[in-house]
Design an enzyme around this catalytic site. Structure first.
Site, PDB file in Angstrom:
ATOM      1  N   ASP A  55       0.859  -1.179   0.000  1.00 58.21           N
ATOM      2  CA  ASP A  55       0.000   0.000   0.000  1.00 58.21           C
ATOM      3  C   ASP A  55       0.904   1.240   0.000  1.00 58.21           C
ATOM      4  O   ASP A  55       2.131   1.122   0.175  1.00 58.21           O
ATOM      5  CB  ASP A  55      -0.887  -0.038   1.244  1.00 58.21           C
ATOM      6  CG  ASP A  55      -1.724   1.205   1.422  1.00 58.21           C
ATOM      7  OD1 ASP A  55      -2.378   1.617   0.450  1.00 58.21           O
ATOM      8  OD2 ASP A  55      -1.719   1.777   2.526  1.00 58.21           O
ATOM      9  N   ASP A  57      -0.419   5.147   1.069  1.00 62.21           N
ATOM     10  CA  ASP A  57      -0.773   6.063   2.152  1.00 62.21           C
ATOM     11  C   ASP A  57      -0.681   5.369   3.500  1.00 62.21           C
ATOM     12  O   ASP A  57      -1.318   4.333   3.735  1.00 62.21           O
ATOM     13  CB  ASP A  57      -2.194   6.597   1.959  1.00 62.21           C
ATOM     14  CG  ASP A  57      -2.253   7.746   0.963  1.00 62.21           C
ATOM     15  OD1 ASP A  57      -1.301   8.545   0.922  1.00 62.21           O
ATOM     16  OD2 ASP A  57      -3.262   7.845   0.228  1.00 62.21           O
ATOM     17  N   GLU A 103     -13.842   4.218   7.166  1.00 57.48           N
ATOM     18  CA  GLU A 103     -12.783   3.358   6.628  1.00 57.48           C
ATOM     19  C   GLU A 103     -12.013   2.652   7.737  1.00 57.48           C
ATOM     20  O   GLU A 103     -11.632   1.482   7.595  1.00 57.48           O
ATOM     21  CB  GLU A 103     -11.827   4.192   5.776  1.00 57.48           C
ATOM     22  CG  GLU A 103     -10.722   3.370   5.120  1.00 57.48           C
ATOM     23  CD  GLU A 103      -9.774   4.234   4.308  1.00 57.48           C
ATOM     24  OE1 GLU A 103      -9.131   3.695   3.390  1.00 57.48           O
ATOM     25  OE2 GLU A 103      -9.662   5.438   4.584  1.00 57.48           O
ATOM     26  N   SER A 124     -15.079  12.218  -4.852  1.00 57.66           N
ATOM     27  CA  SER A 124     -13.766  12.851  -4.974  1.00 57.66           C
ATOM     28  C   SER A 124     -13.431  13.114  -6.435  1.00 57.66           C
ATOM     29  O   SER A 124     -12.886  14.170  -6.785  1.00 57.66           O
ATOM     30  CB  SER A 124     -12.685  11.967  -4.338  1.00 57.66           C
ATOM     31  OG  SER A 124     -12.883  11.836  -2.938  1.00 57.66           O
ATOM     32  N   SER A 171      -2.300   1.528  -4.562  1.00 51.98           N
ATOM     33  CA  SER A 171      -2.817   2.633  -3.754  1.00 51.98           C
ATOM     34  C   SER A 171      -4.241   2.989  -4.143  1.00 51.98           C
ATOM     35  O   SER A 171      -4.551   3.185  -5.315  1.00 51.98           O
ATOM     36  CB  SER A 171      -1.929   3.873  -3.909  1.00 51.98           C
ATOM     37  OG  SER A 171      -2.502   4.975  -3.228  1.00 51.98           O
ATOM     38  N   ALA A 172      -5.084   3.119  -3.128  1.00 47.46           N
ATOM     39  CA  ALA A 172      -6.431   3.624  -3.341  1.00 47.46           C
ATOM     40  C   ALA A 172      -6.446   5.146  -3.301  1.00 47.46           C
ATOM     41  O   ALA A 172      -7.507   5.756  -3.399  1.00 47.46           O
ATOM     42  CB  ALA A 172      -7.371   3.064  -2.271  1.00 47.46           C
ATOM     43  N   ASP A 244      -1.543  -0.964   5.910  1.00 46.36           N
ATOM     44  CA  ASP A 244      -1.910  -0.384   7.211  1.00 46.36           C
ATOM     45  C   ASP A 244      -3.383  -0.555   7.545  1.00 46.36           C
ATOM     46  O   ASP A 244      -3.784  -0.326   8.690  1.00 46.36           O
ATOM     47  CB  ASP A 244      -1.566   1.120   7.233  1.00 46.36           C
ATOM     48  CG  ASP A 244      -2.532   1.943   6.400  1.00 46.36           C
ATOM     49  OD1 ASP A 244      -3.387   2.627   6.978  1.00 46.36           O
ATOM     50  OD2 ASP A 244      -2.433   1.887   5.167  1.00 46.36           O
TER      51      ASP A 244
END
Length: 322
Positions: A55, A57, A103, A124, A171-172, A244
């Protein structure tokens, strides 16, 4: 940490107790024997069978700075760009305040979170429409946050590059910011592949995000089927997965069923409430660890088998270049 006694190992078999990085107080393992077994399989297989899935972030970036300040997400870096209208940033903050608690909510099932994540990413993308925009603005914002890269991340990526180990950054967040940060840290090597949400343009104006939308709970290797990268890694059945959030643990879905996977989870938010779920989801849980020392240590063990004169990386004596 309780370690279980096993039968006597064969010669050259590595015990988990002999790996300093895994004996630290903030390192937790539900099943040390499983971790030990897979590490030894990794060592025997060598770098040629290994791939990394990570991941971005709060994984490659820190979950907090040394001063305790929060680290901005890749989307937040975009919204901080000066050419974008102030009300857009305010609307993005409202979305963050609404959806981020969902989340990371330890009590809501992942299946229930998915619809909320789709709403968040769709809204977004709609916000980022109709404006002229230059990538250099993201580069300028990213330059302010080089210190936010997890300590020893550049060294970890340099090791992976040197050993020619395919590294998937899943990555989201916003891929444009991910690439900018990786370049800033000299981490965007040829062996690195970024799968994320990238800005889409039409006639010089932003028109949202490119399809498909990647969010926390749908990012996995199955979306890569048919790509050159998938062809590159499909025979690599040893995987170190790093994330994470609980959804990150599924990033390796799509690899061969016979694959051996070690899942490393960085836990920072709601530690007591989340600990049991993280322990049931990840093989190694690292609490408030803002370094890449554990993944680096595992990689060093794999390389050491084939280069016996290499010195083992000890997280307690690593130089902090972050």
């Amino acid at each position: 940490m309780v370690l279980h006694k096993n039968k006597e190992p064969t010669e050259g078999y590595l015990r988990v107790q002999s790996i300093p990085a895994l004996m630290q107080d903030h390192c937790h393992m539900r099943d040390p024997a499983k971790v030990e077994r897979i590490i030894n399989q990794f060592i025997q297989g060598g770098a040629e069978r290994l791939q990394i899935v990570s991941d971005f972030d709060f994984t490659i970036t820190k979950q907090r700075t040394e001063e305790g300040d929060p680290v901005p997400t890749t989307f937040a870096m975009f919204y901080a760009c000066k050419s974008l209208p102030e009300n857009l940033k305010e609307k993005a903050d409202e979305l963050q305040k609404k959806y981020r608690p969902i989340e990371i909510d330890p009590h809501m099932p992942a299946e229930e979170k998915i619809n909320y994540m789709i709403e968040w990413w769709t809204k977004s993308g709609e916000l980022a429409s109709g404006y002229p925009f230059d990538q250099s603005e993201i580069d300028q914002i990213a330059s302010k946050y080089k210190h936010a890269l997890r300590d020893r991340s550049p060294e970890f990526f340099a090791d992976l590059h040197r050993l020619d180990i395919p590294t998937l950054v899943f990555s989201a967040g916003l891929g444009n910011s991910v690439v900018s940060m990786l370049r800033l840290g000299n981490m965007m090597h040829p062996n690195v592949k970024v799968v994320s949400n990238f800005l889409q343009y039409r006639d010089g104006l932003l028109v949202g995000l490119q399809d498909p939308l990647i969010h926390t709970f749908n990012k996995n290797e199955s979306v890569l089927k048919g790509s050159e990268y998938y062809d590159l890694v499909h025979s690599r059945d040893h995987v170190i997965l790093i994330g994470d959030s609980l959804g990150d643990a599924d990033m390796a879905s799509g690899v061969k069923a016979s694959s051996h996977i070690i899942k490393i989870g960085f836990l920072f938010h709601h530690v007591e409430a989340n600990m049991e779920m993280y322990m049931n989801t990840f093989d190694i849980v690292l609490v408030d660890d803002q370094t890449m020392d554990v993944p680096r240590a595992l990689l060093a063990l794999i390389e050491k088998q084939h280069h016996p004169n290499l010195q083992e990386i000890n997280p307690n004596c690593s130089q902090d270049t972050g």
